[in-house]
Design a protein around this motif. Structure first.
Motif, PDB file in Angstrom:
ATOM      1  N   TRP A   1       0.837  -1.208   0.000  1.00  0.00           N
ATOM      2  CA  TRP A   1       0.000   0.000   0.000  1.00  0.00           C
ATOM      3  C   TRP A   1       0.866   1.250   0.000  1.00  0.00           C
ATOM      4  O   TRP A   1       2.048   1.201   0.346  1.00  0.00           O
ATOM      5  CB  TRP A   1      -0.945   0.022   1.197  1.00  0.00           C
ATOM      6  CG  TRP A   1      -0.296   0.152   2.543  1.00  0.00           C
ATOM      7  CD1 TRP A   1       0.090   1.306   3.163  1.00  0.00           C
ATOM      8  CD2 TRP A   1       0.039  -0.896   3.455  1.00  0.00           C
ATOM      9  NE1 TRP A   1       0.637   1.040   4.391  1.00  0.00           N
ATOM     10  CE2 TRP A   1       0.620  -0.311   4.598  1.00  0.00           C
ATOM     11  CE3 TRP A   1      -0.099  -2.283   3.415  1.00  0.00           C
ATOM     12  CZ2 TRP A   1       1.053  -1.060   5.683  1.00  0.00           C
ATOM     13  CZ3 TRP A   1       0.342  -3.012   4.500  1.00  0.00           C
ATOM     14  CH2 TRP A   1       0.901  -2.406   5.617  1.00  0.00           C
ATOM     15  N   THR A   2       0.230   2.366  -0.397  1.00  0.00           N
ATOM     16  CA  THR A   2       0.883   3.675  -0.337  1.00  0.00           C
ATOM     17  C   THR A   2       0.036   4.587   0.549  1.00  0.00           C
ATOM     18  O   THR A   2      -1.193   4.483   0.566  1.00  0.00           O
ATOM     19  CB  THR A   2       1.040   4.318  -1.724  1.00  0.00           C
ATOM     20  OG1 THR A   2      -0.245   4.442  -2.337  1.00  0.00           O
ATOM     21  CG2 THR A   2       1.958   3.500  -2.611  1.00  0.00           C
ATOM     22  N   ASN A   3       0.701   5.455   1.281  1.00  0.00           N
ATOM     23  CA  ASN A   3       0.027   6.381   2.192  1.00  0.00           C
ATOM     24  C   ASN A   3      -0.065   7.752   1.540  1.00  0.00           C
ATOM     25  O   ASN A   3       0.941   8.296   1.113  1.00  0.00           O
ATOM     26  CB  ASN A   3       0.815   6.505   3.504  1.00  0.00           C
ATOM     27  CG  ASN A   3       0.934   5.176   4.218  1.00  0.00           C
ATOM     28  OD1 ASN A   3       0.030   4.363   4.195  1.00  0.00           O
ATOM     29  ND2 ASN A   3       2.067   4.947   4.856  1.00  0.00           N
ATOM     30  N   ASP A   4      -1.263   8.289   1.481  1.00  0.00           N
ATOM     31  CA  ASP A   4      -1.459   9.645   0.974  1.00  0.00           C
ATOM     32  C   ASP A   4      -1.809  10.516   2.173  1.00  0.00           C
ATOM     33  O   ASP A   4      -2.963  10.634   2.558  1.00  0.00           O
ATOM     34  CB  ASP A   4      -2.571   9.672  -0.077  1.00  0.00           C
ATOM     35  CG  ASP A   4      -2.766  11.036  -0.704  1.00  0.00           C
ATOM     36  OD1 ASP A   4      -2.140  12.014  -0.238  1.00  0.00           O
ATOM     37  OD2 ASP A   4      -3.565  11.138  -1.652  1.00  0.00           O
ATOM     38  N   HIS A   5      -0.786  11.118   2.765  1.00  0.00           N
ATOM     39  CA  HIS A   5      -0.986  11.922   3.971  1.00  0.00           C
ATOM     40  C   HIS A   5      -1.815  13.168   3.695  1.00  0.00           C
ATOM     41  O   HIS A   5      -2.553  13.633   4.569  1.00  0.00           O
ATOM     42  CB  HIS A   5       0.369  12.314   4.573  1.00  0.00           C
ATOM     43  CG  HIS A   5       1.105  11.156   5.151  1.00  0.00           C
ATOM     44  ND1 HIS A   5       1.967  10.374   4.402  1.00  0.00           N
ATOM     45  CD2 HIS A   5       1.115  10.632   6.396  1.00  0.00           C
ATOM     46  CE1 HIS A   5       2.464   9.424   5.176  1.00  0.00           C
ATOM     47  NE2 HIS A   5       1.966   9.549   6.388  1.00  0.00           N
ATOM     48  N   SER A   6      -1.725  13.723   2.507  1.00  0.00           N
ATOM     49  CA  SER A   6      -2.450  14.959   2.208  1.00  0.00           C
ATOM     50  C   SER A   6      -3.963  14.748   2.161  1.00  0.00           C
ATOM     51  O   SER A   6      -4.721  15.629   2.551  1.00  0.00           O
ATOM     52  CB  SER A   6      -1.964  15.576   0.894  1.00  0.00           C
ATOM     53  OG  SER A   6      -2.228  14.704  -0.184  1.00  0.00           O
ATOM     54  N   SER A   7      -4.405  13.583   1.707  1.00  0.00           N
ATOM     55  CA  SER A   7      -5.852  13.336   1.651  1.00  0.00           C
ATOM     56  C   SER A   7      -6.341  12.435   2.787  1.00  0.00           C
ATOM     57  O   SER A   7      -7.548  12.221   2.926  1.00  0.00           O
ATOM     58  CB  SER A   7      -6.227  12.701   0.308  1.00  0.00           C
ATOM     59  OG  SER A   7      -5.727  11.384   0.217  1.00  0.00           O
ATOM     60  N   GLY A   8      -5.411  11.877   3.576  1.00  0.00           N
ATOM     61  CA  GLY A   8      -5.808  10.989   4.664  1.00  0.00           C
ATOM     62  C   GLY A   8      -6.323   9.653   4.160  1.00  0.00           C
ATOM     63  O   GLY A   8      -7.181   9.032   4.780  1.00  0.00           O
ATOM     64  N   ARG A   9      -5.794   9.185   3.022  1.00  0.00           N
ATOM     65  CA  ARG A   9      -6.249   7.931   2.424  1.00  0.00           C
ATOM     66  C   ARG A   9      -5.066   6.984   2.219  1.00  0.00           C
ATOM     67  O   ARG A   9      -3.914   7.406   2.111  1.00  0.00           O
ATOM     68  CB  ARG A   9      -6.902   8.166   1.058  1.00  0.00           C
ATOM     69  CG  ARG A   9      -7.864   9.301   0.963  1.00  0.00           C
ATOM     70  CD  ARG A   9      -9.176   9.137   1.636  1.00  0.00           C
ATOM     71  NE  ARG A   9      -9.961   8.008   1.218  1.00  0.00           N
ATOM     72  CZ  ARG A   9     -11.079   7.651   1.857  1.00  0.00           C
ATOM     73  NH1 ARG A   9     -11.506   8.320   2.899  1.00  0.00           N
ATOM     74  NH2 ARG A   9     -11.765   6.621   1.455  1.00  0.00           N
ATOM     75  N   ILE A  10      -5.356   5.703   2.128  1.00  0.00           N
ATOM     76  CA  ILE A  10      -4.362   4.674   1.859  1.00  0.00           C
ATOM     77  C   ILE A  10      -4.849   3.882   0.652  1.00  0.00           C
ATOM     78  O   ILE A  10      -6.028   3.522   0.580  1.00  0.00           O
ATOM     79  CB  ILE A  10      -4.191   3.738   3.077  1.00  0.00           C
ATOM     80  CG1 ILE A  10      -3.760   4.542   4.300  1.00  0.00           C
ATOM     81  CG2 ILE A  10      -3.192   2.631   2.775  1.00  0.00           C
ATOM     82  CD1 ILE A  10      -3.798   3.767   5.606  1.00  0.00           C
ATOM     83  N   TYR A  11      -3.947   3.629  -0.299  1.00  0.00           N
ATOM     84  CA  TYR A  11      -4.300   2.930  -1.533  1.00  0.00           C
ATOM     85  C   TYR A  11      -3.453   1.680  -1.698  1.00  0.00           C
ATOM     86  O   TYR A  11      -2.266   1.680  -1.391  1.00  0.00           O
ATOM     87  CB  TYR A  11      -4.065   3.837  -2.744  1.00  0.00           C
ATOM     88  CG  TYR A  11      -4.926   5.072  -2.735  1.00  0.00           C
ATOM     89  CD1 TYR A  11      -6.206   5.059  -3.278  1.00  0.00           C
ATOM     90  CD2 TYR A  11      -4.465   6.246  -2.160  1.00  0.00           C
ATOM     91  CE1 TYR A  11      -7.005   6.194  -3.246  1.00  0.00           C
ATOM     92  CE2 TYR A  11      -5.257   7.383  -2.128  1.00  0.00           C
ATOM     93  CZ  TYR A  11      -6.516   7.350  -2.672  1.00  0.00           C
ATOM     94  OH  TYR A  11      -7.311   8.473  -2.633  1.00  0.00           O
ATOM     95  N   SER A  12      -4.048   0.647  -2.228  1.00  0.00           N
ATOM     96  CA  SER A  12      -3.305  -0.564  -2.564  1.00  0.00           C
ATOM     97  C   SER A  12      -2.375  -0.258  -3.726  1.00  0.00           C
ATOM     98  O   SER A  12      -2.720   0.539  -4.607  1.00  0.00           O
ATOM     99  CB  SER A  12      -4.285  -1.668  -2.976  1.00  0.00           C
ATOM    100  OG  SER A  12      -3.591  -2.749  -3.559  1.00  0.00           O
ATOM    101  N   THR A  13      -1.207  -0.887  -3.757  1.00  0.00           N
ATOM    102  CA  THR A  13      -0.309  -0.707  -4.897  1.00  0.00           C
ATOM    103  C   THR A  13      -0.874  -1.401  -6.132  1.00  0.00           C
ATOM    104  O   THR A  13      -0.408  -1.154  -7.233  1.00  0.00           O
ATOM    105  CB  THR A  13       1.101  -1.251  -4.592  1.00  0.00           C
ATOM    106  OG1 THR A  13       0.984  -2.598  -4.150  1.00  0.00           O
ATOM    107  CG2 THR A  13       1.791  -0.407  -3.532  1.00  0.00           C
ATOM    108  N   SER A  14      -1.901  -2.233  -5.943  1.00  0.00           N
ATOM    109  CA  SER A  14      -2.589  -2.889  -7.059  1.00  0.00           C
ATOM    110  C   SER A  14      -3.923  -2.220  -7.360  1.00  0.00           C
ATOM    111  O   SER A  14      -4.768  -2.801  -8.042  1.00  0.00           O
ATOM    112  CB  SER A  14      -2.837  -4.364  -6.729  1.00  0.00           C
ATOM    113  OG  SER A  14      -1.638  -5.016  -6.449  1.00  0.00           O
ATOM    114  N   CYS A  15      -4.128  -1.015  -6.863  1.00  0.00           N
ATOM    115  CA  CYS A  15      -5.387  -0.285  -7.044  1.00  0.00           C
ATOM    116  C   CYS A  15      -5.747  -0.202  -8.524  1.00  0.00           C
ATOM    117  O   CYS A  15      -4.886   0.072  -9.364  1.00  0.00           O
ATOM    118  CB  CYS A  15      -5.254   1.124  -6.456  1.00  0.00           C
ATOM    119  SG  CYS A  15      -6.756   2.134  -6.611  1.00  0.00           S
ATOM    120  N   SER A  16      -7.021  -0.430  -8.830  1.00  0.00           N
ATOM    121  CA  SER A  16      -7.468  -0.360 -10.222  1.00  0.00           C
ATOM    122  C   SER A  16      -7.713   1.083 -10.668  1.00  0.00           C
ATOM    123  O   SER A  16      -8.047   1.312 -11.813  1.00  0.00           O
ATOM    124  CB  SER A  16      -8.729  -1.198 -10.417  1.00  0.00           C
ATOM    125  OG  SER A  16      -9.787  -0.673  -9.658  1.00  0.00           O
TER     126      SER A  16
END
Length: 194
Positions: free
Chosen positions: A93-108
């Protein structure tokens, strides 16, 4: 001899077709919203606690042993960088601190979601959704472990690894925005009275 369906007709097919036509829902392709505080209350604490840009990979200790058969601390700088690059490619996963969201590295990246029906005169809420890869993070043991850690006391933040701290350019830009640049540019001892 006639088949039993001849007495009742073939209403099953028509009924099924009528049902699917009456339940047709309008959909829209939207960006994946990833994982946020609404999905797990621990996400907000995790993002506040860590400066890491991602996670879920094998530790640098294990990767160094696997790649070079040496302890990470004993590797020269160039090999340490190689190990860190290999680790980054393993992130789940990757952390997006600016939006407060976490995304899978396999995100579609995009999700087909149903468009909510708005009441007349009221604006429709903007549809959001998560892809299956991002949703699956909530079941990943490494992810659950990472977000479950409590925020440490402020005095323990000095032990955060350098790679998880804000980089020099980001810290400098933040300091300029907050009016702290002069403190960073001068010897701190000039501001401390003895």
């Amino acid at each position: 001899m006639p088949a039993i369906t001849s007495f009742f007709g073939r209403t099953g097919d028509k009924a099924a077709a009528g049902t699917s036509a009456s339940k047709k829902v309008n959909t829209k392709l939207v960006p994946c919203s990833g994982i946020g505080p609404a999905d797990s209350v621990a996400v907000e604490t995790y993002l506040d606690r860590t400066g890491a840009l991602g996670g879920g990979a094998t530790s640098v200790t294990k990767l160094a042993q696997k790649m070079y058969r040496k302890a990470f601390s004993l590797l020269p700088t160039t090999r340490k960088q190689q190990v860190k690059r290999a680790q980054r490619h393993e992130w789940k996963w990757t952390n997006d601190h600016s939006s407060g969201r976490i995304y899978s590295t396999s995100c579609s990246k995009q999700v087909d979601v149903a468009i909510p029906a708005g009441k007349s005169g009221k604006p429709k809420p903007e549809p959001t959704g998560q892809c299956s890869a991002c949703k699956s993070l909530l079941g990943l043991k490494r992810f659950k472990t990472a977000i479950a850690r409590p925020r440490p006391p402020n005095e323990h933040y000095k032990y955060i690894p350098f790679e998880h701290r804000a980089s020099g350019s980001i810290a400098s830009a933040y300091a300029r925005c907050k009016g702290l640049q002069t403190i960073l540019e001068h010897d701190v001892s000039t501001f401390v009275s003895t």
